[in-house]
Design a protein around this motif. Structure first.
Motif, short mmCIF file in Angstrom:
data_model
loop_
_atom_site.label_atom_id
_atom_site.label_comp_id
_atom_site.label_asym_id
_atom_site.label_seq_id
_atom_site.Cartn_x
_atom_site.Cartn_y
_atom_site.Cartn_z
N ASP A 127 -9.91 -3.04 8.53
CA ASP A 127 -8.63 -3.40 7.92
C ASP A 127 -7.83 -2.15 7.58
O ASP A 127 -6.60 -2.13 7.74
CB ASP A 127 -8.88 -4.23 6.66
CG ASP A 127 -7.68 -5.08 6.28
OD1 ASP A 127 -7.16 -5.79 7.18
OD2 ASP A 127 -7.25 -5.03 5.13
N LEU A 140 -4.27 -1.23 9.19
CA LEU A 140 -3.16 -0.98 8.27
C LEU A 140 -2.44 0.31 8.62
O LEU A 140 -1.21 0.35 8.73
CB LEU A 140 -3.69 -0.93 6.84
CG LEU A 140 -2.69 -0.51 5.76
CD1 LEU A 140 -1.75 -1.67 5.44
CD2 LEU A 140 -3.43 -0.07 4.49
N VAL A 181 1.50 -5.14 6.94
CA VAL A 181 0.91 -6.21 6.12
C VAL A 181 1.34 -7.61 6.55
O VAL A 181 0.77 -8.60 6.07
CB VAL A 181 1.26 -6.02 4.62
CG1 VAL A 181 0.90 -4.62 4.16
CG2 VAL A 181 2.74 -6.30 4.34
N VAL A 201 -2.34 -7.83 -0.11
CA VAL A 201 -1.41 -6.76 -0.46
C VAL A 201 -0.91 -6.89 -1.90
O VAL A 201 -0.49 -5.90 -2.51
CB VAL A 201 -0.22 -6.73 0.53
CG1 VAL A 201 0.64 -7.99 0.36
CG2 VAL A 201 0.62 -5.47 0.34
N TYR A 226 -3.31 -0.42 -1.07
CA TYR A 226 -3.28 -1.07 0.24
C TYR A 226 -1.88 -0.94 0.81
O TYR A 226 -1.64 -0.15 1.73
CB TYR A 226 -3.70 -2.53 0.13
CG TYR A 226 -3.89 -3.20 1.47
CD1 TYR A 226 -5.08 -3.04 2.17
CD2 TYR A 226 -2.89 -3.99 2.03
CE1 TYR A 226 -5.26 -3.64 3.41
CE2 TYR A 226 -3.07 -4.59 3.26
CZ TYR A 226 -4.24 -4.41 3.95
OH TYR A 226 -4.41 -5.00 5.18
N GLY A 227 -0.94 -1.66 0.22
CA GLY A 227 0.44 -1.50 0.64
C GLY A 227 0.95 -0.09 0.40
O GLY A 227 1.83 0.40 1.13
#
Length: 203
Positions: A97, A101, A131, A147, A153-154
């Motif tokens: 992931d 991303l 995302v 997210v 993450y974002g």
């Protein structure tokens, strides 16, 4: 398309196909559900990106996306990744992931730069590309998009987009600088996950 764009797109599709597949397994979806979740995760963000750019979706006009998606799903079944124990499968998900991303953050930013978007446009298009597929997947399986609840993450998409935007100002975007940003972003995300770093929260 530049070769490094195609390469990043293939990496992103491969990684997000794996993460989408594992989310589907975790939520006990049937075979069709697994295929839909994997496809949405891998291709959704890129399709939204291309729609914003008013260009035919890359996933529908090039052979690479569908072929990469199909081969990755076949390899997942062949290697029986879904049979791994929960801890190992969890780390496979996090790593794949994260790679997806970062790869899609880069392709989104590069497309925005190529379209002469300003800094705000570069960040937004990068973020949506990175995302968008995961959000569509999470909504489909009725859970809060990662997210919105996963720290760093974002933020990684924003950092990657800002870095490319700055490099573009100095005319320094090339294969080496893109790889450097990708490696830095991947390492930052994995370290943040391991050390449980959090962004400030109200209340």
């Amino acid at each position: 398309m530049p070769e490094y764009f195609i390469f990043a797109e293939i990496i992103g599709i491969t990684a997000f196909t794996i993460s989408g597949f594992l989310v589907a397994i975790k939520n006990k979806l049937d075979i069709l559900g697994i295929l839909i979740a994997s496809t949405l995760t891998a291709l959704g963000g890129g399709i939204v990106r291309d729609a914003i750019l008013s260009t035919p979706p890359f996933s529908f006009t090039a052979l690479h996306p569908a072929l990469t998606l199909t081969l990755t799903i076949f390899l997942i079944f062949a290697l029986r990744l879904y049979k791994k124990d929960s801890i190992e499968r969890g780390w496979i998900f996090v790593v794949s992931d994260t790679i997806g991303l970062v790869a899609f953050s880069i392709t989104g930013a590069l497309m925005a730069i190529n379209a002469d978007y300003n800094f705000f446009g570069i960040i937004i298009l990068s973020f949506i590309t990175a995302v968008g597929g995961g959000v569509a997947r999470d909504i489909m399986i009725n859970q809060v998009p990662a997210v919105l609840i996963s720290d760093f993450y974002g933020s990684i998409a924003i950092i990657a987009a800002l870095s490319l935007g700055v490099l573009n100002i100095f005319g320094a975007i090339n294969e080496l600088s893109i790889v450097a940003i990708a490696l830095f972003s991947i390492i930052l995300r994995l370290v943040a996950y391991k050390k449980e770093w959090h962004l400030p929260r109200l209340g």
